[in-house]
Design a protein around this motif. Structure first.
Motif, short mmCIF file in Angstrom:
data_model
loop_
_atom_site.label_atom_id
_atom_site.label_comp_id
_atom_site.label_asym_id
_atom_site.label_seq_id
_atom_site.Cartn_x
_atom_site.Cartn_y
_atom_site.Cartn_z
N MET A 47 22.79 13.78 -12.07
CA MET A 47 23.49 13.54 -12.32
C MET A 47 23.33 12.56 -12.07
O MET A 47 22.85 11.04 -11.30
N THR A 51 37.52 17.32 -9.34
CA THR A 51 35.95 17.22 -10.42
C THR A 51 35.37 16.97 -8.87
O THR A 51 33.88 17.37 -8.59
N THR A 99 35.39 18.97 -5.46
CA THR A 99 34.56 19.96 -5.90
C THR A 99 32.77 20.12 -5.34
O THR A 99 32.25 20.64 -4.93
N ARG A 100 32.31 18.92 -6.09
CA ARG A 100 30.74 18.44 -5.69
C ARG A 100 30.78 18.18 -4.69
O ARG A 100 29.57 18.83 -4.46
N GLN A 107 30.78 21.79 -2.71
CA GLN A 107 29.49 22.55 -3.47
C GLN A 107 28.12 21.83 -2.75
O GLN A 107 27.02 22.39 -2.07
N ASP A 108 28.39 20.29 -2.44
CA ASP A 108 27.44 20.11 -1.80
C ASP A 108 25.65 20.85 -2.63
O ASP A 108 24.48 21.10 -1.42
N GLU A 109 25.16 20.26 -4.35
CA GLU A 109 23.96 20.65 -4.59
C GLU A 109 23.95 19.75 -5.45
O GLU A 109 23.04 19.28 -6.76
N TYR A 110 23.40 18.10 -4.62
CA TYR A 110 22.85 17.05 -5.44
C TYR A 110 21.65 16.86 -5.11
O TYR A 110 21.38 17.35 -4.31
N GLU A 137 23.09 10.65 -4.59
CA GLU A 137 24.29 11.09 -5.50
C GLU A 137 25.48 11.41 -4.37
O GLU A 137 26.37 11.62 -4.67
N ALA A 138 25.25 11.95 -3.65
CA ALA A 138 26.51 12.78 -2.55
C ALA A 138 27.51 11.63 -2.10
O ALA A 138 28.18 11.33 -2.01
N ASP A 157 29.88 10.16 -4.92
CA ASP A 157 30.60 10.78 -5.06
C ASP A 157 31.82 10.25 -3.63
O ASP A 157 33.11 10.72 -3.89
#
Length: 70
Positions: free
Chosen positions: A1, A21, A24-25, A28-31, A36-37, A40
């Protein structure tokens, strides 16, 4: 990302779909990394300060508490 750096003008021009958007990221917490989290999270926080109406549906993701500093 890829890390996205937004200016104040970018935030002014954001649409509800853009904020959705980001939210949603975060949900979902799929970093790949915690950083990266955090990017955001800081972005959503900046939006909340500058365009509160856009961030209001996602304020629970920021976990901001009022502090009595008086």
């Amino acid at each position: 990302m890829a890390v996205v750096k937004l200016t104040k003008q970018d935030i002014v021009e954001m649409k509800p779909e853009d904020v959705a958007t980001i939210a949603t990221r975060l949900e979902q917490d799929e970093y790949n990394t915690p950083f990266e989290a955090l990017e955001d999270w800081h972005l959503l926080r900046a939006i909340a300060f500058q365009r509160e109406e856009l961030a209001q549906p996602y304020i629970h993701l920021l976990d901001i508490e009022a502090y009595d500093e008086a």
